[in-house]
Design a protein around this motif. Sequence first.
Motif, PDB file in Angstrom:
ATOM      1  N   ALA A 278      32.437  27.979  12.625  1.00 19.80           N
ATOM      2  CA  ALA A 278      31.528  29.082  12.952  1.00 19.80           C
ATOM      3  C   ALA A 278      32.294  30.375  13.194  1.00 19.80           C
ATOM      4  O   ALA A 278      31.902  31.443  12.711  1.00 19.80           O
ATOM      5  CB  ALA A 278      30.678  28.724  14.165  1.00 19.80           C
ATOM      6  N   ALA A 279      33.388  30.287  13.949  1.00 24.26           N
ATOM      7  CA  ALA A 279      34.179  31.483  14.246  1.00 24.26           C
ATOM      8  C   ALA A 279      34.748  32.094  12.968  1.00 24.26           C
ATOM      9  O   ALA A 279      34.724  33.314  12.793  1.00 24.26           O
ATOM     10  CB  ALA A 279      35.298  31.144  15.228  1.00 24.26           C
ATOM     11  N   GLY A 280      35.253  31.278  12.084  1.00 19.63           N
ATOM     12  CA  GLY A 280      35.822  31.792  10.832  1.00 19.63           C
ATOM     13  C   GLY A 280      34.799  32.513   9.982  1.00 19.63           C
ATOM     14  O   GLY A 280      35.057  33.608   9.466  1.00 19.63           O
ATOM     15  N   ILE A 281      33.624  31.931   9.862  1.00 18.58           N
ATOM     16  CA  ILE A 281      32.555  32.557   9.068  1.00 18.58           C
ATOM     17  C   ILE A 281      32.081  33.834   9.750  1.00 18.58           C
ATOM     18  O   ILE A 281      31.936  34.886   9.113  1.00 18.58           O
ATOM     19  CB  ILE A 281      31.385  31.573   8.876  1.00 18.58           C
ATOM     20  CG1 ILE A 281      31.817  30.400   7.995  1.00 18.58           C
ATOM     21  CG2 ILE A 281      30.176  32.285   8.267  1.00 18.58           C
ATOM     22  CD1 ILE A 281      30.844  29.238   7.996  1.00 18.58           C
ATOM     23  N   GLY A 282      31.828  33.749  11.051  1.00 20.29           N
ATOM     24  CA  GLY A 282      31.305  34.895  11.784  1.00 20.29           C
ATOM     25  C   GLY A 282      32.265  36.070  11.836  1.00 20.29           C
ATOM     26  O   GLY A 282      31.875  37.218  11.599  1.00 20.29           O
ATOM     27  N   LEU A 283      33.516  35.788  12.132  1.00 23.26           N
ATOM     28  CA  LEU A 283      34.500  36.873  12.215  1.00 23.26           C
ATOM     29  C   LEU A 283      34.669  37.575  10.874  1.00 23.26           C
ATOM     30  O   LEU A 283      34.784  38.803  10.823  1.00 23.26           O
ATOM     31  CB  LEU A 283      35.837  36.348  12.732  1.00 23.26           C
ATOM     32  CG  LEU A 283      35.859  35.924  14.203  1.00 23.26           C
ATOM     33  CD1 LEU A 283      37.157  35.202  14.537  1.00 23.26           C
ATOM     34  CD2 LEU A 283      35.641  37.116  15.118  1.00 23.26           C
ATOM     35  N   ALA A 284      34.669  36.817   9.801  1.00 24.50           N
ATOM     36  CA  ALA A 284      34.815  37.405   8.468  1.00 24.50           C
ATOM     37  C   ALA A 284      33.635  38.312   8.119  1.00 24.50           C
ATOM     38  O   ALA A 284      33.777  39.235   7.317  1.00 24.50           O
ATOM     39  CB  ALA A 284      34.972  36.305   7.420  1.00 24.50           C
ATOM     40  N   ALA A 285      32.485  38.074   8.746  1.00 21.51           N
ATOM     41  CA  ALA A 285      31.289  38.862   8.454  1.00 21.51           C
ATOM     42  C   ALA A 285      31.102  40.033   9.415  1.00 21.51           C
ATOM     43  O   ALA A 285      30.052  40.681   9.406  1.00 21.51           O
ATOM     44  CB  ALA A 285      30.056  37.956   8.495  1.00 21.51           C
ATOM     45  N   SER A 286      32.094  40.326  10.237  1.00 19.33           N
ATOM     46  CA  SER A 286      31.988  41.440  11.188  1.00 19.33           C
ATOM     47  C   SER A 286      31.776  42.751  10.442  1.00 19.33           C
ATOM     48  O   SER A 286      32.471  43.042   9.473  1.00 19.33           O
ATOM     49  CB  SER A 286      33.265  41.547  12.028  1.00 19.33           C
ATOM     50  OG  SER A 286      33.486  40.378  12.769  1.00 19.33           O
ATOM     51  N   TRP A 287      30.844  43.559  10.910  1.00 16.13           N
ATOM     52  CA  TRP A 287      30.655  44.893  10.354  1.00 16.13           C
ATOM     53  C   TRP A 287      31.676  45.849  10.962  1.00 16.13           C
ATOM     54  O   TRP A 287      32.184  46.738  10.312  1.00 16.13           O
ATOM     55  CB  TRP A 287      29.221  45.374  10.624  1.00 16.13           C
ATOM     56  CG  TRP A 287      28.881  46.686   9.997  1.00 16.13           C
ATOM     57  CD1 TRP A 287      28.469  46.906   8.715  1.00 16.13           C
ATOM     58  CD2 TRP A 287      28.924  47.970  10.626  1.00 16.13           C
ATOM     59  NE1 TRP A 287      28.258  48.246   8.507  1.00 16.13           N
ATOM     60  CE2 TRP A 287      28.536  48.928   9.673  1.00 16.13           C
ATOM     61  CE3 TRP A 287      29.265  48.403  11.911  1.00 16.13           C
ATOM     62  CZ2 TRP A 287      28.460  50.286   9.952  1.00 16.13           C
ATOM     63  CZ3 TRP A 287      29.192  49.755  12.191  1.00 16.13           C
ATOM     64  CH2 TRP A 287      28.789  50.678  11.211  1.00 16.13           C
ATOM     65  N   SER A 288      31.972  45.616  12.235  1.00 15.89           N
ATOM     66  CA  SER A 288      32.953  46.410  12.963  1.00 15.89           C
ATOM     67  C   SER A 288      33.528  45.525  14.059  1.00 15.89           C
ATOM     68  O   SER A 288      32.825  44.656  14.580  1.00 15.89           O
ATOM     69  CB  SER A 288      32.270  47.640  13.580  1.00 15.89           C
ATOM     70  OG  SER A 288      33.188  48.465  14.256  1.00 15.89           O
ATOM     71  N   ALA A 289      34.797  45.725  14.388  1.00 19.04           N
ATOM     72  CA  ALA A 289      35.404  44.922  15.443  1.00 19.04           C
ATOM     73  C   ALA A 289      36.510  45.713  16.127  1.00 19.04           C
ATOM     74  O   ALA A 289      37.187  46.528  15.500  1.00 19.04           O
ATOM     75  CB  ALA A 289      35.964  43.621  14.876  1.00 19.04           C
ATOM     76  N   VAL A 290      36.674  45.439  17.411  1.00 13.47           N
ATOM     77  CA  VAL A 290      37.682  46.102  18.231  1.00 13.47           C
ATOM     78  C   VAL A 290      38.472  45.038  18.985  1.00 13.47           C
ATOM     79  O   VAL A 290      37.895  44.091  19.521  1.00 13.47           O
ATOM     80  CB  VAL A 290      37.017  47.041  19.263  1.00 13.47           C
ATOM     81  CG1 VAL A 290      38.025  47.588  20.249  1.00 13.47           C
ATOM     82  CG2 VAL A 290      36.297  48.173  18.577  1.00 13.47           C
ATOM     83  N   CYS A 291      39.777  45.209  19.018  1.00 11.03           N
ATOM     84  CA  CYS A 291      40.644  44.380  19.856  1.00 11.03           C
ATOM     85  C   CYS A 291      41.440  45.301  20.771  1.00 11.03           C
ATOM     86  O   CYS A 291      41.926  46.343  20.340  1.00 11.03           O
ATOM     87  CB  CYS A 291      41.621  43.565  19.011  1.00 11.03           C
ATOM     88  SG  CYS A 291      40.842  42.226  18.091  1.00 11.03           S
ATOM     89  N   VAL A 292      41.564  44.907  22.024  1.00  9.64           N
ATOM     90  CA  VAL A 292      42.438  45.593  22.964  1.00  9.64           C
ATOM     91  C   VAL A 292      43.548  44.608  23.294  1.00  9.64           C
ATOM     92  O   VAL A 292      43.286  43.453  23.648  1.00  9.64           O
ATOM     93  CB  VAL A 292      41.688  46.022  24.245  1.00  9.64           C
ATOM     94  CG1 VAL A 292      42.637  46.714  25.210  1.00  9.64           C
ATOM     95  CG2 VAL A 292      40.518  46.942  23.895  1.00  9.64           C
ATOM     96  N   ARG A 293      44.777  45.082  23.156  1.00 11.01           N
ATOM     97  CA  ARG A 293      45.932  44.209  23.357  1.00 11.01           C
ATOM     98  C   ARG A 293      46.904  44.825  24.361  1.00 11.01           C
ATOM     99  O   ARG A 293      47.079  46.032  24.398  1.00 11.01           O
ATOM    100  CB  ARG A 293      46.656  43.966  22.037  1.00 11.01           C
ATOM    101  CG  ARG A 293      45.784  43.256  21.018  1.00 11.01           C
ATOM    102  CD  ARG A 293      46.528  42.977  19.713  1.00 11.01           C
ATOM    103  NE  ARG A 293      45.648  42.365  18.744  1.00 11.01           N
ATOM    104  CZ  ARG A 293      45.306  41.077  18.720  1.00 11.01           C
ATOM    105  NH1 ARG A 293      45.809  40.269  19.630  1.00 11.01           N
ATOM    106  NH2 ARG A 293      44.480  40.607  17.810  1.00 11.01           N
TER     107      ARG A 293
END
Length: 138
Positions: free
Chosen positions: A35-50
Amino acid sequence: MSDSTAPTLRMEVPGIDEYRAMRLATGLSDKTVEAAGIGLAASWSAVCVRDQGQLIGMGRVVGDGGCFFLVVDIAVSPDWQGKGIGKRIMAALMDDLRARAPTSSIVGLFADREAWRLYAQFGFTLSAPASQGMMLRL
């Protein structure tokens, strides 16, 4: 904390393993690797803070790219909560939505507990009684 050691925010999709770990660390439901692999690949926009390469916050927007969008996965590591990271994530996602989404789009989200207070700062309003949010978990 000096600027040179401040956490960095980038428009990027988190990796599957770190995404799943962040969800669990912040009390969100687990997602399968599939589920995570499919969902993440379909992100329209994403933000990571590191912080020094370690994921400490994330957020995504999913949707059809034109009419409807949903803000999801707003999560900040417990050690970093209360330091404005969630607000930075939302600001970046909202800036991206305003820059790229058509003006007639509807943006929705589900607010857990008191998180609606953060989202209200970005113009979101509670929809009840005009409409009721509903969901079904599979």
